[in-house]
Design a protein around this motif. Sequence first.
Motif, PDB file in Angstrom:
ATOM      1  N   ALA A   1       0.808  -1.217   0.000  1.00 15.17           N
ATOM      2  CA  ALA A   1       0.000   0.000   0.000  1.00 15.17           C
ATOM      3  C   ALA A   1       0.842   1.269   0.000  1.00 15.17           C
ATOM      4  O   ALA A   1       0.323   2.355   0.231  1.00 15.17           O
ATOM      5  CB  ALA A   1      -0.924   0.004   1.217  1.00 15.17           C
ATOM      6  N   GLY A   2       2.139   1.149  -0.278  1.00  7.31           N
ATOM      7  CA  GLY A   2       3.011   2.313  -0.232  1.00  7.31           C
ATOM      8  C   GLY A   2       2.908   3.229  -1.438  1.00  7.31           C
ATOM      9  O   GLY A   2       3.358   4.371  -1.386  1.00  7.31           O
TER      10      GLY A   2
ATOM     11  N   ARG B   1       3.604  -2.826   9.151  1.00  7.18           N
ATOM     12  CA  ARG B   1       4.409  -1.617   8.981  1.00  7.18           C
ATOM     13  C   ARG B   1       5.873  -2.011   9.159  1.00  7.18           C
ATOM     14  O   ARG B   1       6.219  -2.707  10.108  1.00  7.18           O
ATOM     15  CB  ARG B   1       4.029  -0.574  10.031  1.00  7.18           C
ATOM     16  CG  ARG B   1       2.638   0.012   9.835  1.00  7.18           C
ATOM     17  CD  ARG B   1       2.681   1.173   8.903  1.00  7.18           C
ATOM     18  NE  ARG B   1       1.399   1.878   8.806  1.00  7.18           N
ATOM     19  CZ  ARG B   1       1.216   2.923   8.038  1.00  7.18           C
ATOM     20  NH1 ARG B   1       2.218   3.407   7.313  1.00  7.18           N
ATOM     21  NH2 ARG B   1       0.037   3.515   7.974  1.00  7.18           N
TER      22      ARG B   1
ATOM     23  N   LEU C   1      -2.054  -5.954   4.488  1.00 12.43           N
ATOM     24  CA  LEU C   1      -1.431  -4.777   3.896  1.00 12.43           C
ATOM     25  C   LEU C   1       0.023  -4.680   4.345  1.00 12.43           C
ATOM     26  O   LEU C   1       0.348  -4.955   5.500  1.00 12.43           O
ATOM     27  CB  LEU C   1      -2.154  -3.499   4.314  1.00 12.43           C
ATOM     28  CG  LEU C   1      -3.556  -3.228   3.778  1.00 12.43           C
ATOM     29  CD1 LEU C   1      -4.011  -1.845   4.214  1.00 12.43           C
ATOM     30  CD2 LEU C   1      -3.606  -3.347   2.262  1.00 12.43           C
TER      31      LEU C   1
ATOM     32  N   PRO D   1      -0.044   4.622  -4.155  1.00 16.73           N
ATOM     33  CA  PRO D   1      -1.465   4.595  -4.517  1.00 16.73           C
ATOM     34  C   PRO D   1      -1.670   3.907  -5.866  1.00 16.73           C
ATOM     35  O   PRO D   1      -0.915   4.139  -6.813  1.00 16.73           O
ATOM     36  CB  PRO D   1      -1.843   6.079  -4.589  1.00 16.73           C
ATOM     37  CG  PRO D   1      -0.845   6.770  -3.703  1.00 16.73           C
ATOM     38  CD  PRO D   1       0.432   5.988  -3.875  1.00 16.73           C
TER      39      PRO D   1
ATOM     40  N   ARG E   1       4.700   5.961   5.544  1.00 12.18           N
ATOM     41  CA  ARG E   1       3.756   6.220   4.460  1.00 12.18           C
ATOM     42  C   ARG E   1       2.335   6.338   5.005  1.00 12.18           C
ATOM     43  O   ARG E   1       1.939   5.621   5.930  1.00 12.18           O
ATOM     44  CB  ARG E   1       3.799   5.091   3.419  1.00 12.18           C
ATOM     45  CG  ARG E   1       5.136   4.936   2.707  1.00 12.18           C
ATOM     46  CD  ARG E   1       5.370   6.037   1.694  1.00 12.18           C
ATOM     47  NE  ARG E   1       6.674   5.934   1.076  1.00 12.18           N
ATOM     48  CZ  ARG E   1       6.944   5.241  -0.025  1.00 12.18           C
ATOM     49  NH1 ARG E   1       5.969   4.582  -0.635  1.00 12.18           N
ATOM     50  NH2 ARG E   1       8.167   5.221  -0.523  1.00 12.18           N
ATOM     51  N   THR E   2       1.555   7.217   4.392  1.00 17.30           N
ATOM     52  CA  THR E   2       0.144   7.373   4.744  1.00 17.30           C
ATOM     53  C   THR E   2      -0.689   6.455   3.862  1.00 17.30           C
ATOM     54  O   THR E   2      -0.473   6.380   2.648  1.00 17.30           O
ATOM     55  CB  THR E   2      -0.306   8.827   4.539  1.00 17.30           C
ATOM     56  OG1 THR E   2       0.479   9.675   5.389  1.00 17.30           O
ATOM     57  CG2 THR E   2      -1.778   8.996   4.890  1.00 17.30           C
ATOM     58  N   VAL E   3      -1.631   5.765   4.461  1.00 20.47           N
ATOM     59  CA  VAL E   3      -2.492   4.836   3.728  1.00 20.47           C
ATOM     60  C   VAL E   3      -3.907   5.402   3.689  1.00 20.47           C
ATOM     61  O   VAL E   3      -4.397   5.940   4.684  1.00 20.47           O
ATOM     62  CB  VAL E   3      -2.504   3.448   4.394  1.00 20.47           C
ATOM     63  CG1 VAL E   3      -3.383   2.473   3.605  1.00 20.47           C
ATOM     64  CG2 VAL E   3      -1.089   2.900   4.515  1.00 20.47           C
ATOM     65  N   SER E   4      -4.546   5.282   2.537  1.00 19.03           N
ATOM     66  CA  SER E   4      -5.929   5.739   2.384  1.00 19.03           C
ATOM     67  C   SER E   4      -6.813   5.153   3.476  1.00 19.03           C
ATOM     68  O   SER E   4      -6.782   3.949   3.756  1.00 19.03           O
ATOM     69  CB  SER E   4      -6.446   5.311   1.008  1.00 19.03           C
ATOM     70  OG  SER E   4      -7.855   5.315   0.980  1.00 19.03           O
TER      71      SER E   4
ATOM     72  N   VAL F   1       3.265  -1.888   4.228  1.00 26.89           N
ATOM     73  CA  VAL F   1       3.568  -0.493   3.921  1.00 26.89           C
ATOM     74  C   VAL F   1       4.676   0.010   4.845  1.00 26.89           C
ATOM     75  O   VAL F   1       4.792  -0.433   5.990  1.00 26.89           O
ATOM     76  CB  VAL F   1       2.303   0.386   4.068  1.00 26.89           C
ATOM     77  CG1 VAL F   1       1.810   0.422   5.508  1.00 26.89           C
ATOM     78  CG2 VAL F   1       2.548   1.785   3.542  1.00 26.89           C
TER      79      VAL F   1
ATOM     80  N   VAL G   1      -2.064  -5.217   9.180  1.00 27.53           N
ATOM     81  CA  VAL G   1      -1.249  -4.193   8.532  1.00 27.53           C
ATOM     82  C   VAL G   1       0.174  -4.371   9.029  1.00 27.53           C
ATOM     83  O   VAL G   1       0.427  -4.261  10.233  1.00 27.53           O
ATOM     84  CB  VAL G   1      -1.741  -2.770   8.837  1.00 27.53           C
ATOM     85  CG1 VAL G   1      -0.818  -1.741   8.173  1.00 27.53           C
ATOM     86  CG2 VAL G   1      -3.169  -2.575   8.363  1.00 27.53           C
TER      87      VAL G   1
ATOM     88  N   LEU H   1      -7.716   1.237   4.432  1.00 32.74           N
ATOM     89  CA  LEU H   1      -7.574   0.726   5.799  1.00 32.74           C
ATOM     90  C   LEU H   1      -8.899   0.220   6.355  1.00 32.74           C
ATOM     91  O   LEU H   1      -8.940  -0.732   7.128  1.00 32.74           O
ATOM     92  CB  LEU H   1      -7.045   1.827   6.715  1.00 32.74           C
ATOM     93  CG  LEU H   1      -5.543   2.010   6.853  1.00 32.74           C
ATOM     94  CD1 LEU H   1      -5.256   3.202   7.757  1.00 32.74           C
ATOM     95  CD2 LEU H   1      -4.877   0.760   7.384  1.00 32.74           C
TER      96      LEU H   1
END
Length: 305
Positions: free
Chosen positions: A83-84, A129, A106, A86, A112-115, A108, A127, A119
């Motif tokens: 997800a890193g 990270r 996921l 878009p 990084r910010t994820v939508s 990432v 997730v 999420l």
Amino acid sequence: MDGETTVRTGEAYVSGALTALEEGARMRLFYELLAEVVESVGLRAYLPHRVTGPVAAAHLEPRAVYDIDRAHVTSARVVVAYAGIPSFGVGIEVELAREHAVPVVLVVERDRTVSRLLLGNPAVVEVVRFGDLDGLRRGLAAALGRSAATPPGAPMPAVSDDVVVQRFLASLEQARHLPDGEIAALLRIGELDGEAAATIRDAVATGRLFGAGLRDLVGRHALRGADLGVFVLRDVLERPLADTARAIGLDPRTTRKRLESARARVGLAADAPGADIAQWLVTELIAPPTRALQLHLFSGGHDAA
């Protein structure tokens, strides 16, 4: 379909952006690394860039790409989605997984910010990270091990607390900020201007007062004028009573009466202790999307995920 496009039992679909990448070769190597981790826990990796990707299979028609990859997503044991970057394709693949009860992990980078939409997809059960490749290998292997332990056809695994926390934080971020125009409109409706209004505007901008909390105070609780200003300055921002009185333009005695009136309007006792006020602020000045997640976190259940 034959060869590499034959759907196998026990596949892990490795999802990631493939189209118009600036560093396509490097990203394909990264997906190969994800495949290594997948296979280390006894699953078979399906890598779209080998089969339907824009480099390896430029000749394929778009509908063929969709049909092939859809077949693999919907038959997979798990989808590993990076997800890193878009990507429309990743979003579609995660939604296909949801429709067919395929769990999604996921992956990432930590920074990084994820939508929030991604999420919040119910298919996302973990997730991972990561800050370095060793951390990625360990985290993904553990997440896949938990996912693979669920027999095919069994109910989707419970959403991990890490996912719930990340959804909670994303909802908090959404609740924290409001457009400047809406803040200005709320202050007009709340009949507040001058120093008190400027202080409240700054409090929303810096995150000390949730934008959605201001909306609730003005809308749901109908606080207006001095009552609104006194409550925010004294109970939310914890300013001394004398300082609050000066900002509102009232004497301390009248300010205290306004504070008691505001507390009564929001359901607090006029002489509510600090702990009760703090509890009210946590549970009432956070936007509704986060409340169910709070209950989940504090009760240890999974109903709110």
